[in-house]
Each structure stands twice: as structure tokens, then as C-alpha cells.
Design a protein around this motif. Structure first.
Motif, PDB file in Angstrom:
ATOM      1  N   SER A 143       3.201 -85.372 -44.489  1.00  0.00           N
ATOM      2  CA  SER A 143       2.401 -84.636 -45.935  1.00  0.00           C
ATOM      3  C   SER A 143       1.005 -84.106 -44.950  1.00  0.00           C
ATOM      4  O   SER A 143       0.365 -83.633 -45.313  1.00  0.00           O
ATOM      5  CB  SER A 143       2.166 -85.696 -46.566  1.00  0.00           C
ATOM      6  OG  SER A 143       1.313 -86.799 -46.454  1.00  0.00           O
ATOM      7  N   TYR A 146       1.178 -81.109 -43.849  1.00  0.00           N
ATOM      8  CA  TYR A 146       1.471 -79.854 -45.068  1.00  0.00           C
ATOM      9  C   TYR A 146       0.639 -79.952 -46.560  1.00  0.00           C
ATOM     10  O   TYR A 146      -0.190 -79.101 -47.061  1.00  0.00           O
ATOM     11  CB  TYR A 146       2.728 -79.810 -45.323  1.00  0.00           C
ATOM     12  CG  TYR A 146       3.713 -79.402 -44.625  1.00  0.00           C
ATOM     13  CD1 TYR A 146       3.185 -77.387 -43.375  1.00  0.00           C
ATOM     14  CD2 TYR A 146       4.799 -80.129 -43.736  1.00  0.00           C
ATOM     15  CE1 TYR A 146       4.235 -77.633 -42.941  1.00  0.00           C
ATOM     16  CE2 TYR A 146       5.480 -79.632 -42.758  1.00  0.00           C
ATOM     17  CZ  TYR A 146       5.506 -78.482 -42.115  1.00  0.00           C
ATOM     18  OH  TYR A 146       6.111 -78.056 -40.819  1.00  0.00           O
ATOM     19  N   PHE A 150      -0.581 -77.002 -48.914  1.00  0.00           N
ATOM     20  CA  PHE A 150       0.169 -76.588 -50.572  1.00  0.00           C
ATOM     21  C   PHE A 150      -0.857 -76.781 -51.253  1.00  0.00           C
ATOM     22  O   PHE A 150      -1.072 -75.966 -52.282  1.00  0.00           O
ATOM     23  CB  PHE A 150       0.579 -77.534 -50.689  1.00  0.00           C
ATOM     24  CG  PHE A 150       2.201 -77.599 -49.485  1.00  0.00           C
ATOM     25  CD1 PHE A 150       2.353 -77.270 -48.493  1.00  0.00           C
ATOM     26  CD2 PHE A 150       3.054 -78.630 -49.310  1.00  0.00           C
ATOM     27  CE1 PHE A 150       3.983 -76.853 -48.277  1.00  0.00           C
ATOM     28  CE2 PHE A 150       4.174 -78.870 -49.714  1.00  0.00           C
ATOM     29  CZ  PHE A 150       4.862 -77.646 -48.212  1.00  0.00           C
ATOM     30  N   LYS A 164       3.487 -79.956 -55.165  1.00  0.00           N
ATOM     31  CA  LYS A 164       3.296 -79.980 -53.849  1.00  0.00           C
ATOM     32  C   LYS A 164       4.850 -80.981 -53.557  1.00  0.00           C
ATOM     33  O   LYS A 164       5.512 -81.225 -52.322  1.00  0.00           O
ATOM     34  CB  LYS A 164       2.118 -80.349 -53.204  1.00  0.00           C
ATOM     35  CG  LYS A 164       1.759 -81.601 -53.746  1.00  0.00           C
ATOM     36  CD  LYS A 164       0.287 -81.947 -52.936  1.00  0.00           C
ATOM     37  CE  LYS A 164      -0.470 -84.175 -53.314  1.00  0.00           C
ATOM     38  NZ  LYS A 164      -1.655 -84.365 -52.783  1.00  0.00           N
ATOM     39  N   LEU A 173       9.875 -81.467 -46.348  1.00  0.00           N
ATOM     40  CA  LEU A 173       9.566 -80.859 -45.735  1.00  0.00           C
ATOM     41  C   LEU A 173       9.656 -80.661 -44.111  1.00  0.00           C
ATOM     42  O   LEU A 173       8.864 -80.209 -43.399  1.00  0.00           O
ATOM     43  CB  LEU A 173       8.079 -82.041 -45.329  1.00  0.00           C
ATOM     44  CG  LEU A 173       6.747 -82.576 -47.174  1.00  0.00           C
ATOM     45  CD1 LEU A 173       5.994 -83.592 -46.287  1.00  0.00           C
ATOM     46  CD2 LEU A 173       6.524 -81.549 -47.157  1.00  0.00           C
ATOM     47  N   PRO A 175      10.924 -76.897 -42.010  1.00  0.00           N
ATOM     48  CA  PRO A 175      10.649 -75.943 -42.216  1.00  0.00           C
ATOM     49  C   PRO A 175      11.815 -75.047 -41.725  1.00  0.00           C
ATOM     50  O   PRO A 175      12.103 -73.839 -42.068  1.00  0.00           O
ATOM     51  CB  PRO A 175       9.801 -75.266 -41.647  1.00  0.00           C
ATOM     52  CG  PRO A 175       9.543 -76.619 -40.561  1.00  0.00           C
ATOM     53  CD  PRO A 175       9.456 -77.171 -41.383  1.00  0.00           C
ATOM     54  N   ILE A 186      10.279 -74.725 -46.241  1.00  0.00           N
ATOM     55  CA  ILE A 186      10.776 -76.073 -47.056  1.00  0.00           C
ATOM     56  C   ILE A 186      10.364 -75.814 -48.317  1.00  0.00           C
ATOM     57  O   ILE A 186      10.939 -76.942 -48.814  1.00  0.00           O
ATOM     58  CB  ILE A 186       8.889 -75.571 -46.417  1.00  0.00           C
ATOM     59  CG1 ILE A 186       8.724 -76.870 -45.636  1.00  0.00           C
ATOM     60  CG2 ILE A 186       8.387 -76.548 -47.388  1.00  0.00           C
ATOM     61  CD1 ILE A 186       7.131 -77.130 -44.726  1.00  0.00           C
ATOM     62  N   PRO A 212       5.930 -71.916 -43.515  1.00  0.00           N
ATOM     63  CA  PRO A 212       5.595 -72.274 -44.268  1.00  0.00           C
ATOM     64  C   PRO A 212       4.226 -71.980 -45.068  1.00  0.00           C
ATOM     65  O   PRO A 212       4.329 -72.445 -46.472  1.00  0.00           O
ATOM     66  CB  PRO A 212       4.582 -73.619 -43.630  1.00  0.00           C
ATOM     67  CG  PRO A 212       6.037 -74.009 -42.172  1.00  0.00           C
ATOM     68  CD  PRO A 212       5.235 -71.823 -41.912  1.00  0.00           C
ATOM     69  N   THR A 216       4.733 -70.961 -49.088  1.00  0.00           N
ATOM     70  CA  THR A 216       4.656 -71.445 -49.914  1.00  0.00           C
ATOM     71  C   THR A 216       3.874 -70.699 -51.139  1.00  0.00           C
ATOM     72  O   THR A 216       3.938 -70.562 -52.043  1.00  0.00           O
ATOM     73  CB  THR A 216       3.631 -72.711 -49.380  1.00  0.00           C
ATOM     74  OG1 THR A 216       4.333 -73.318 -48.507  1.00  0.00           O
ATOM     75  CG2 THR A 216       1.902 -73.199 -50.670  1.00  0.00           C
ATOM     76  N   TYR A 305      -4.023 -78.283 -40.233  1.00  0.00           N
ATOM     77  CA  TYR A 305      -3.664 -76.418 -41.078  1.00  0.00           C
ATOM     78  C   TYR A 305      -4.627 -75.758 -40.797  1.00  0.00           C
ATOM     79  O   TYR A 305      -5.069 -75.256 -40.296  1.00  0.00           O
ATOM     80  CB  TYR A 305      -2.942 -76.816 -42.177  1.00  0.00           C
ATOM     81  CG  TYR A 305      -3.368 -75.390 -43.233  1.00  0.00           C
ATOM     82  CD1 TYR A 305      -2.618 -74.639 -42.895  1.00  0.00           C
ATOM     83  CD2 TYR A 305      -4.111 -75.072 -43.830  1.00  0.00           C
ATOM     84  CE1 TYR A 305      -2.272 -72.948 -42.974  1.00  0.00           C
ATOM     85  CE2 TYR A 305      -4.167 -73.922 -45.033  1.00  0.00           C
ATOM     86  CZ  TYR A 305      -3.341 -73.058 -44.130  1.00  0.00           C
ATOM     87  OH  TYR A 305      -3.518 -71.367 -44.610  1.00  0.00           O
TER      88      TYR A 305
END
Length: 377
Positions: A143, A146, A150, A164, A173, A175, A186, A212, A216, A305
Motif C-alpha cells: 500500500s 499504490y 490511488f 482505494k 494489490l 497487478p 489490480i 496499475p 486505476t 510512485y
């Protein structure tokens, strides 16, 4: 007579030695052939051959999935040795219903969707998650990478940030997650729904549903559509799981003007009946895991990210070769680019991009390879 006997013994010993050597050599030869076979799988001639390409793709898909599963294993083992030495480490898997009601009420007041309410199904689902502390620890670790992305996308589409947690229920989580019915990625898009939301697929080569970021954005657009259509977050989540058609049929058949999920619970598929309790449960666990003595035994993933960027590629390239050129572990490159199902990325006039850490861009410029320009993510 003695001489003849001696000769027979010597001859017998030579034959026996020959048989022993032959028996020992055979497994080695067979093993050597197996090793050479796997070396040949990556050979360019085999890659260009249609029949061998299917085999190549299958092997790479299996390899990629194993890389994702094992990505944090070494870190887990290192931390687990020191973690196990801690005294009195007990995960509290039970919680009094009064305490749980109180904590859920706090979460619900902060929530934008206002569905985080207590009932016995939710209570059972929460305690079920608490009994899977190792699983929760891994989710917490993933998390860190990601969830910032998100939350950024959910904010862009004016959606509640607690959505999320749907991704945890859908795919853990992962992918590379694939369901029995063919949902992928995901956010677990089916091919038909993915196509509606611009998630492209090149069979055995590339799948946007695994990306991802793209998936998303697609999930945000889909959730926004469902809420506009249904107007109730519990039923929106039910529709995400069972399909909007299922929700429409139930509402029309039982003429529920209040659009109340709990009063219609028995009419939904079993999986959907558990879906909303699981969503509330994972909201609770991800906010209160410390109170239950659950702590991540994994390090936070080393990349964030916000510290990555998309780079268009200008020629066909192997991820293995690229990892060598820019000095990044191959498993990290796959973690950042799960949309590629094989090692080789095709070239199509800048259509394909690769996500890299920003600190690797300098190396690309120095080597003058695979670089056109940056693209905002």
C-alpha cells in the motif's frame, strides 16, 4: 590357472567400473540438456518463431508471476528473524462488539460514503482478516507504493478516497491477478469492460488491465458511472462485484425504493453478500491494525510512485537488457511495468511507455538509449 582367474577378475572390474560411470553420467547429461533448453528459450531465433513464441510467452508469464510473489520474500525473511525475537508478540484477533462499534462510528464520521456501519457479518469479516496477520502485513507494505497513486486518481475524479480499499478485495494489490472468469489486474477488469474504458490488450504481449495507473483511471471512471446510475454506495460496490445488470434486476424485481443493500442481501449472489462486509472490514483493519498488534514485517518498497516517470521507448527492447544498462534489478523493473507480459517490449511509434525511477533518467541520457521524452504520469 591363477593367471586366468586374475585376468577374469580384472576384466570383471573394468566392466563394472564402466557401468558405474555410465549410470552416473546419464542424469548429468539429461540435466545438462534441460539447462540448455531453458537457455534456448531466450534465443532470438526462437522468439521470432510463431510456435516457440507461445512457449516463450507462457514461460515468461509464469516467471513474472513468480517474481511478483517472491519480490518481498527476502526482506520478509530478514525482518522475520528479528521480529520473532520480540517478546509477547500476540495479534489480537478478537474485539468486543462495543469497541468495534465505537471505532467504526469514528471511521464512518470521517468517511465520504457513510456505509461503514456495524453488524454481525461485518464483525465476523473483521475478525477473519485479523487472523490473517501475515497477509495484512504484506498488503500494508504494498500500500505504501499504490495508495498515493490511488488517492491521486480518486481525487481527480472527485471520488471518496476510501474506495482505494476495493483494490485489496479485488486482487490483493497484485497487478498480475487473474480470476477464473478472466478478470485481470489490480481492479479486475473483464476484457469487454476494459475495452469500454480504453484498456487495450495485445494477446500474450501487453495488457493495460495489468497497468496499475491506467486500470486505476478506468476503475475511477467506472465507479463514477455506477454511482451516477445507482446513487447508493453499497449498491455501487455490489454492482462492481456482480455487475450493474444484476443490481438492476434485483431492484426491479423486488421494487426496493429505498435502494437498501442489507434488506436485499439474500437476493444477491453469495460472493456479493460477503463483498460489502469485506469492504467495511478492510477499511477497519487498514486503519486499526496497530491496535491489534499487527505491524508490517516488510520494509516499505524502495520506490515511491511520485518518484517514477513514464518514458516512451523508440525501439524494441528487452527488459532484462534495460535492467542491465540502467543498473536496476529485473524484478523491480517488472514490478513497475506489469502490463508487459513478455520480456520484449514492442515498438510502435512511441505508443509504448516504460515506468522508471526518476533517478535512472540520467543513465538513459548518458547511454542515449530508449529515450524520446518524458510523459506526465
Amino acid at each position: 590357472m591363477v593367471t586366468i582367474t586374475t585376468r577374469n577378475i580384472v576384466f570383471f572390474m573394468i566392466i563394472l567400473k564402466s557401468l558405474i560411470i555410465q549410470s552416473l553420467s546419464k542424469p548429468f547429461i539429461e540435466h545438462k540438456n534441460v539447462i540448455n533448453f531453458h537457455k534456448n528459450i531466450n534465443h532470438q531465433k526462437l522468439y521470432n518463431n510463431i510456435n516457440h513464441q507461445k512457449l516463450y510467452n507462457n514461460i515468461n508469464n509464469i516467471h513474472v508471476e513468480k517474481l511478483w510473489i517472491r519480490m518481498l520474500e527476502n526482506k520478509k525473511k530478514i525482518r522475520k528473524r528479528s521480529f520473532s525475537k520480540k517478546r509477547n508478540h500476540i495479534v489480537y484477533t478478537n474485539i468486543d462488539f462495543k469497541d468495534l462499534k465505537f471505532r467504526l462510528n469514528i471511521l464512518n464520521q470521517k468517511s465520504q460514503i457513510k456505509i461503514l456501519n456495524y453488524n454481525s457479518l461485518v464483525h465476523a469479516s473483521i475478525e477473519s482478516y485479523l487472523r490473517m496477520s501475515n497477509y495484512i502485513e504484506k498488503i500494508i507494505s504494498l500500500s505504501y507504493f499504490y495508495f498515493p497513486m490511488f488517492e491521486e486518481k480518486l481525487k481527480k475524479f472527485h471520488l471518496p478516497k476510501e474506495l482505494k480499499y476495493l483494490a485489496i478485495i479485488e486482487s490483493n494489490l497484485n497487478p498480475f491477478a487473474t480470476s477464473k472468469v478472466g478478470a485481470q489486474g489490480i481492479w479486475q477488469f473483464m476484457p469487454e469492460t476494459g475495452k469500454i474504458y480504453d484498456l487495450n490488450i495485445i494477446h500474450n504481449v501487453y495488457d493495460d488491465r495489468n497497468d496499475p495507473v491506467k486500470s486505476t483511471e478506468a476503475a475511477c471512471r467506472y465507479l463514477k458511472f455506477l454511482y451516477k446510475k445507482i446513487g447508493n454506495w453499497e449498491l455501487v460496490l455490489a454492482a462492481y462485484n456482480a455487475g450493474p445488470g444484476t443490481v438492476d434486476k434485483i431492484l426491479q424485481r423486488y421494487q426496493n425504493n429505498k435502494k437498501d443493500f442489507w434488506s436485499l442481501l439474500e437476493f444477491f449472489p453469495k460472493e456479493t453478500q460477503n463483498y460489502i462486509p469485506k469492504f467495511i472490514a478492510i477499511n477497519y483493519v487498514m486503519n486499526y491494525y496497530k491496535e491489534h498488534n499487527i505491524a508490517s514485517i516488510y520494509h516499505k518498497y524502495k520506490y515511491k510512485y511520485k518518484d517514477t516517470v513514464l518514458i516512451p521507448i523508440k525501439e524494441k527492447i528487452s527488459l532484462k537488457i534495460l535492467s542491465f544498462y540502467i543498473n536496476i534489478p529485473y524484478k523491480d523493473l517488472i514490478f513497475l511495468n506489469p502490463q508487459y507480459l513478455v520480456d520484449y517490449i514492442p515498438f510502435d511509434n512511441g505508443k509504448f511507455f516504460i515506468r522508471l525511477p526518476k533517478n535512472k533518467i540520467i543513465l538513459l541520457k548518458k547511454k542515449n538509449i530508449f529515450l524520446l521524452r518524458k510523459k506526465e504520469s
